[in-house]
Structures are given as structure tokens and as C-alpha cells.
Design a protein around this motif. Structure first.
Motif, mmCIF file in Angstrom:
data_model
loop_
_atom_site.group_PDB
_atom_site.id
_atom_site.type_symbol
_atom_site.label_atom_id
_atom_site.label_comp_id
_atom_site.label_asym_id
_atom_site.label_seq_id
_atom_site.Cartn_x
_atom_site.Cartn_y
_atom_site.Cartn_z
ATOM 1 N N GLN A 193 -7.654 10.481 19.850
ATOM 2 C CA GLN A 193 -7.447 11.220 18.596
ATOM 3 C C GLN A 193 -6.631 10.399 17.608
ATOM 4 O O GLN A 193 -6.899 10.394 16.402
ATOM 5 C CB GLN A 193 -6.722 12.543 18.880
ATOM 6 C CG GLN A 193 -7.307 13.374 19.996
ATOM 7 C CD GLN A 193 -8.444 14.262 19.557
ATOM 8 O OE1 GLN A 193 -8.519 14.665 18.417
ATOM 9 N NE2 GLN A 193 -9.329 14.572 20.465
ATOM 10 N N VAL A 230 -7.735 8.998 13.631
ATOM 11 C CA VAL A 230 -7.004 9.130 12.367
ATOM 12 C C VAL A 230 -6.942 7.784 11.655
ATOM 13 O O VAL A 230 -7.180 7.689 10.444
ATOM 14 C CB VAL A 230 -5.589 9.686 12.612
ATOM 15 C CG1 VAL A 230 -4.815 9.771 11.296
ATOM 16 C CG2 VAL A 230 -5.654 11.070 13.259
ATOM 17 N N VAL A 253 -9.864 16.512 13.457
ATOM 18 C CA VAL A 253 -10.224 15.179 13.956
ATOM 19 C C VAL A 253 -11.741 15.018 14.015
ATOM 20 O O VAL A 253 -12.286 13.966 13.657
ATOM 21 C CB VAL A 253 -9.580 14.930 15.333
ATOM 22 C CG1 VAL A 253 -10.151 13.678 15.986
ATOM 23 C CG2 VAL A 253 -8.069 14.797 15.197
ATOM 24 N N TYR A 287 -13.924 12.249 12.037
ATOM 25 C CA TYR A 287 -14.899 11.373 12.678
ATOM 26 C C TYR A 287 -16.271 11.550 12.043
ATOM 27 O O TYR A 287 -17.006 10.577 11.822
ATOM 28 C CB TYR A 287 -14.946 11.677 14.173
ATOM 29 C CG TYR A 287 -15.784 10.710 14.991
ATOM 30 C CD1 TYR A 287 -15.902 9.369 14.648
ATOM 31 C CD2 TYR A 287 -16.450 11.154 16.131
ATOM 32 C CE1 TYR A 287 -16.649 8.498 15.414
ATOM 33 C CE2 TYR A 287 -17.201 10.286 16.906
ATOM 34 C CZ TYR A 287 -17.299 8.954 16.540
ATOM 35 O OH TYR A 287 -18.052 8.091 17.293
#
Length: 381
Positions: free
Chosen positions: A334, A338, A55, A59
Motif C-alpha cells: 500500500q 501511494v 489505494v 492504483y
């Protein structure tokens, strides 16, 4: 010296993510592991560390695909629109209030460990005293410079090393056996909370200006260091204290490591919690003041009163607070990352220094896991 000079930006970026991630959540991990069963906790630690790495890398790619610089709420508004921006606002506010509440709770434990040998005082009294002093400093607008946080992070590594060195010979491997089905999911939310450090990823880009090609490696190194630090801390505390592991991880070690080690760890703990309270409290005040146009004093009340009210209403389970917050707020965060990654792949306005090739099916699986976690904490618990 030459090596450090050449890699100064890289290691500063690694330190930024480590320092922005490691916080009060680490103190709740050993208790969660001990309650659920150490190997259940370890079984959560590995996939959550890997999910955090993935993740954070997603990002990082979103940031590198975007010419303008934002924080998470800004990137979300740009790529996903106002609804998901509101979701991130909810997540950030819930995380902020829960973290301040957790600081109030655990500060009472640390102060009790430090002063209980001198005079009697209740945990509530210590917590309220901490809140009064820390919140007034936030009102005064006290700002901490980044090097203080860096120094405290250095001390933290020293404390973890001290725990490991003094506690290794006292580890009882029977403490790693057994499990409790009732608490089997407890480590999930605690670990998500402990690994939450997305706010530091944009800072990494700023640090690595001109060297953005090193950003992927900096994220990988940082998450690896964090996971190793958490594993060492959990193994040491659970291995030594076993079933009497305390929610703050420190006070329960008195009978095993002695007063001096625990008091020094508590002194560090109260300093670390204080700096975190000041930074997070100030950030919330600034958010209400600058982003929503609330005058400074009412903004301060909006930032600090809700956590105190929750504490006085009886919400004092440190591990329960961070577990719920991790499972809900960090899980939502989170999940949005995505979606953000998938959208930025198509709509970014900059060629990134790295590009992940994650199968669409895996993205669906990751989102489903986070959504299941959020649902569990909202419905089943």
C-alpha cells in the motif's frame, strides 16, 4: 435483461475485484475481532475499508495514466525504479508463501470438521494430505478457468447468507462487549490481508475496455460490497460464538448452528481453499519459471516447499500468519502504491478517465500509518 446487458462489463469488473479480494482472510476476521474486542475490530474495519478504497482508486488512476499494460511489479519498475520493484517482489513473494501456508493450515481445520464424525485424524495429517494433493495438481499444471472461481464466489455469498439467516436469532449481544488490550492490534494485519486485492485492478481495466470511465465507480461498488460482506460475517460469527470463536471461524459454530450447516460451510471452504491454492501456486511457479528462467520442476519446488517447511517447523497459527503478512507485506504494498500514484501523476503518458485530487498532506499521513504498521509487526511483535 436490458439493464444487465448494458451494465454487463461494469458488473463483471465489480465481480473481478470482489472475487480477487475475498479469500482466506475472511475466515480469520471473526477470531481477531473476538480476541481484541468486537468494537476494536469494527473500529479498524471502517478506516481500513476506506484506505483500501482510496489505494485501489490511486492504483486505478496509475493504470489509466499508463498506455502500456502491466501488473504491479511492472508499473513499479516503470515509475519508481529497481529498488521499489524489489520491494514489491519481496511483498508478493512473502504474501504468496504466507497465503499458501495459511491454506495448508486452514484446510486441516475444514477437513477435520468434515471427516471427524467418521474417523479420527489429526489436523496435521489432514493439512499434509491437502498439501500433497494440491501441490501435485500444481505440478501437473492444472489451470482453473475463471468461471469456476465465479461459481465458488456465488456459493460463498450463499454460505454467508445461510450463516446470517440461521445464526441471527442466536446472536448474543453480550458477545460484542469487552476487549483485550494484548490483542488490540491483531485486527489491523488480518484486515489488511483480507482487503488485499490489488492484482484484480488491472483486470478491471481489461474488462472495461472502451468503458474505462466506469472504472472508478466499479472500484467503489466492489470495495463497498466487500466491506459489507466482512461486516455481516464478523457480526454473525462473533455474535453467535463469542469467546469460543475459532481461528477458522467455522468449526467453533458446531454447538450453535448444528452439524449440517458447519459441514456444508467446511465443504465450501475446502473447495475455495483448493482453487486458491492451485491458482496462487501456479502463479508462483510461472513467476519463477518465466520471469527468472528457473526450470519448471525446480520452480515448482521453490513455490510449494517453503510453505510446507514452515508448517512442519511449527508455524501453524492461521490468524498470526495472515496478521503478520497483512501488516508487513500488504502494508509495504500500500505504501508503494501511494508513491506510485504521486509519480504517475507527473510522468504518466495517457490522459486518465478519472483523476483524484488528494492533498499531499493526506498522502504523507497514509504513508506514515502504513510505515508505522510495518514497523510494529517487524519490531514490536
Amino acid at each position: 435483461m436490458t439493464f444487465l446487458g448494458k451494465n454487463r462489463k461494469f458488473w463483471a469488473a465489480v465481480a473481478a475485484l470482489v472475487g480477487g479480494t475475498v479469500g482466506v482472510g475472511i475466515f480469520g476476521m471473526p477470531f481477531a475481532f473476538a480476541k481484541a474486542g468486537f468494537w476494536i475490530g469494527a473500529a479498524f474495519l471502517v478506516p481500513i475499508a476506506l484506505a483500501t478504497l482510496l489505494v485501489n482508486l490511486m492504483y486505478g488512476e496509475v493504470i489509466l495514466r499508463t498506455h502500456d499494460k502491466h501488473q504491479l511489479m511492472g508499473y513499479t519498475g516503470r515509475y519508481l525504479g529497481p529498488f521499489f520493484k524489489a520491494v514489491i517482489f519481496f511483498s508478493a513473494t512473502l504474501t504468496g508463501y504466507a497465503a499458501l501456508l495459511a491454506y495448508i493450515i486452514i484446510a486441516g481445520d475444514f477437513l477435520n470438521s468434515i471427516f471427524s464424525q467418521f474417523f479420527y485424524g489429526s489436523l496435521t495429517m489432514y493439512s499434509v494430505c491437502f498439501f500433497v494433493i494440491a501441490s501435485l495438481l500444481v505440478l501437473r499444471g492444472l489451470k482453473l478457468v475463471s468461471w469456476i472461481e465465479l461459481v465458488l464466489m456465488g456459493f460463498f455469498f450463499v454460505i454467508i447468507g445461510l450463516f446470517f439467516v440461521t445464526g441471527f436469532s442466536r446472536i448474543d449481544f453480550h458477545n460484542f462487549l469487552g476487549q483485550t488490550r494484548e490483542y488490540a492490534a491483531l485486527p489491523y494485519g488480518v484486515l489488511l490481508f483480507a482487503f488485499g486485492g490489488l492484482m484484480a485492478v488491472p483486470i478491471q481495466r481489461q474488462i472495461l475496455a472502451g468503458q474505462e470511465r466506469n472504472m472508478r465507480r466499479a472500484i467503489m461498488y466492489a470495495v463497498g460490497i466487500i466491506a459489507a460482506l466482512y461486516a455481516i460475517f464478523a457480526v454473525t460469527v462473533v455474535g453467535v460464538a463469542g469467546p469460543v470463536t475459532s481461528p477458522d471461524a467455522v468449526s467453533g459454530l458446531f454447538p450453535f448452528l448444528g452439524e449440517r450447516v458447519v459441514v456444508w460451510a467446511s465443504v465450501f471452504g475446502i473447495f475455495a481453499v483448493s482453487t486458491s491454492f492451485l491458482m496462487l501456486g501456479s502463479a508462483l511457479v510461472d513467476m519463477f519459471h518465466f520471469d527468472f528462467g528457473v526450470r519448471r520442476f525446480p520452480a515448482w519446488l521453490l513455490a510449494v516447499i517453503p510453505p510446507l517447511a514452515l508448517f512442519l517447523l511449527g508455524l501453524r497459527g492461521f490468524v498470526d500468519v495472515i496478521s503478520f503478512t497483512g501488516g508487513v507485506a500488504l502494508g509495504l504494498e500500500q505504501l508503494v502504491i501511494v508513491l506510485l500514484y504521486a509519480r504517475a501523476k507527473r510522468r504518466g503518458d495517457r490522459i486518465p478517465e478519472y483523476s483524484l485530487n488528494i492533498p499531499r498532506g493526506l498522502l504523507y499521513v497514509i504513508m506514515a500509518v502504513f510505515l508505522a504498521g510495518v514497523s510494529y509487526y517487524l519490531i514490536a511483535r
